[in-house]
Design a protein around this motif. Structure first.
Motif, short mmCIF file in Angstrom:
data_model
loop_
_atom_site.label_atom_id
_atom_site.label_comp_id
_atom_site.label_asym_id
_atom_site.label_seq_id
_atom_site.Cartn_x
_atom_site.Cartn_y
_atom_site.Cartn_z
N PHE A 103 4.03 3.47 11.67
CA PHE A 103 2.98 4.49 11.56
C PHE A 103 3.29 5.51 10.47
CE2 PHE A 103 2.80 3.01 15.99
CZ PHE A 103 1.52 2.47 15.96
N ARG A 104 4.51 5.52 9.98
CA ARG A 104 4.90 6.43 8.91
C ARG A 104 4.96 5.73 7.55
NH1 ARG A 104 10.00 8.62 9.66
NH2 ARG A 104 10.64 7.00 11.07
N GLY A 105 4.52 4.47 7.52
CA GLY A 105 4.45 3.75 6.24
C GLY A 105 5.78 3.31 5.71
N LEU A 106 6.72 2.93 6.58
CA LEU A 106 8.06 2.57 6.14
C LEU A 106 8.33 1.07 6.16
CD1 LEU A 106 10.09 5.38 7.92
CD2 LEU A 106 9.16 5.37 5.62
N THR A 107 7.40 0.26 6.65
CA THR A 107 7.59 -1.19 6.61
C THR A 107 7.30 -1.70 5.21
OG1 THR A 107 5.33 -1.60 7.31
CG2 THR A 107 7.00 -1.47 9.04
N SER A 108 7.66 -2.95 4.97
CA SER A 108 7.48 -3.52 3.62
C SER A 108 6.01 -3.57 3.21
CB SER A 108 8.08 -4.93 3.60
OG SER A 108 7.93 -5.50 2.33
N ALA A 109 5.13 -4.00 4.13
CA ALA A 109 3.70 -4.07 3.84
C ALA A 109 3.13 -2.68 3.56
CB ALA A 109 2.95 -4.70 5.00
N ALA A 110 3.60 -1.68 4.31
CA ALA A 110 3.12 -0.32 4.13
C ALA A 110 3.58 0.25 2.80
CB ALA A 110 3.61 0.56 5.28
N ARG A 111 4.82 -0.01 2.43
CA ARG A 111 5.35 0.50 1.16
C ARG A 111 4.60 -0.12 -0.02
NH1 ARG A 111 9.99 3.17 0.83
NH2 ARG A 111 10.63 2.11 -1.08
N LYS A 112 4.23 -1.40 0.12
CA LYS A 112 3.45 -2.05 -0.93
C LYS A 112 2.06 -1.42 -1.03
CE LYS A 112 1.86 -6.48 -2.61
NZ LYS A 112 1.80 -7.94 -2.38
N SER A 113 1.45 -1.16 0.12
CA SER A 113 0.12 -0.57 0.15
C SER A 113 0.12 0.85 -0.42
CB SER A 113 -0.40 -0.55 1.59
OG SER A 113 -1.72 -0.12 1.62
N ARG A 114 1.20 1.58 -0.19
CA ARG A 114 1.33 2.94 -0.70
C ARG A 114 1.68 2.98 -2.19
NH1 ARG A 114 5.90 5.16 2.76
NH2 ARG A 114 5.60 7.05 1.58
N GLY A 115 1.98 1.82 -2.78
CA GLY A 115 2.29 1.76 -4.20
C GLY A 115 3.74 2.04 -4.51
N LEU A 116 4.62 1.92 -3.53
CA LEU A 116 6.02 2.27 -3.74
C LEU A 116 6.87 1.12 -4.25
CD1 LEU A 116 6.60 4.55 -0.64
CD2 LEU A 116 6.09 5.21 -2.98
N ARG A 117 6.24 0.00 -4.64
CA ARG A 117 6.99 -1.09 -5.26
C ARG A 117 7.21 -0.81 -6.75
NH1 ARG A 117 6.08 -5.94 -1.99
NH2 ARG A 117 6.81 -5.22 0.03
N LYS A 118 6.42 0.12 -7.28
CA LYS A 118 6.57 0.47 -8.70
C LYS A 118 7.75 1.41 -8.88
CE LYS A 118 1.66 0.14 -9.81
NZ LYS A 118 0.92 0.14 -8.56
N LYS A 119 8.36 1.36 -10.05
CA LYS A 119 9.49 2.23 -10.33
C LYS A 119 9.31 2.86 -11.71
CE LYS A 119 12.87 -0.24 -7.57
NZ LYS A 119 14.13 -0.98 -7.58
N GLY A 120 10.01 3.96 -11.91
CA GLY A 120 10.05 4.57 -13.24
C GLY A 120 8.78 5.31 -13.60
N LYS A 121 8.36 5.15 -14.86
CA LYS A 121 7.26 5.92 -15.43
C LYS A 121 5.94 5.70 -14.69
CE LYS A 121 5.33 6.91 -19.97
NZ LYS A 121 5.33 6.52 -21.37
N ARG A 122 5.72 4.48 -14.22
CA ARG A 122 4.45 4.17 -13.56
C ARG A 122 4.33 4.83 -12.19
NH1 ARG A 122 4.37 -2.02 -13.18
NH2 ARG A 122 6.50 -1.61 -12.62
#
Length: 190
Positions: free
Chosen positions: A155-174
């Motif tokens: 519910f806090r967006g910490l699973t892998s699917a949630a992190r992807k949905s939140r856009g946290l797979r991107k790193k750096g400038k993006r």
């Protein structure tokens, strides 16, 4: 010499041949169902599943399609303005994980994976962990999920699917505008 998981992986490269005979039973069953064994054992093992006490697998059915809601009839406005359109900012896998977590309140969601679809539904299998079991608390690879900071993680967006949905797979400038979150950036005034 190739092992069993290799052939299971090869079979899932043409998934309809695997799940199509099972669809009728899946449609008739409830939306969230506990299953004895994972259907995609190779995927489940890769995501942390172990065949021991404390691990539970559940199958979840999610409706496909947009999130356009039916119109609100009898309110004296033209029908174009009565339809409620909202864009859901969560992917289907994250929604499935949350529905499963609401059904099994004493378990924590570890991960999930896709197992099939038909004209109306998507089907996912969710791997759940019972953090109160001593087998999990003593397991050196899984005891991290028993810590207090991982409680209700789906519910806090910490699973892998949630992190992807939140856009946290991107790193750096993006990723400058999405970390730590949009709301947190607004509170800081930047």
């Amino acid at each position: 010499m190739k092992g069993m998981y290799h052939y299971v992986r090869e079979a899932w490269k043409k998934p309809k041949s695997v799940y199509k005979p099972l669809l009728v039973g899946w449609r008739k069953s409830n939306a969230v169902v506990k299953v004895d064994k994972p259907l995609r054992i190779d995927k489940a093992r890769a995501l942390g599943y172990k065949a021991k006490k404390g691990f539970v697998v559940a199958r979840v059915r999610i409706k496909r399609g947009g999130r356009k809601r039916p119109s609100r009839m009898g309110l004296g406005r033209r029908s174009k303005r009565q339809t409620i359109r909202k864009t859901l900012k969560m992917n289907y896998k994250w929604v499935a994980e949350q529905r499963c977590a609401r059904k099994f309140r004493n378990l924590e969601v570890l991960n999930s994976y896709w197992i099939g679809k038909d004209g109306k539904h998507y089907f996912y299998e969710i791997i759940l962990v019972d953090t109160s079991r001593p087998e999990i608390q003593k397991d050196k690879n899984m005891k991290w999920i028993c810590e207090k900071k991982h409680k209700r993680r789906v519910f806090r967006g910490l699973t892998s699917a949630a992190r992807k949905s939140r856009g946290l797979r991107k790193k750096g400038k993006r990723a400058i505008k999405i970390r730590p979150s949009i709301r947190a950036r607004g509170r800081r005034g930047k």
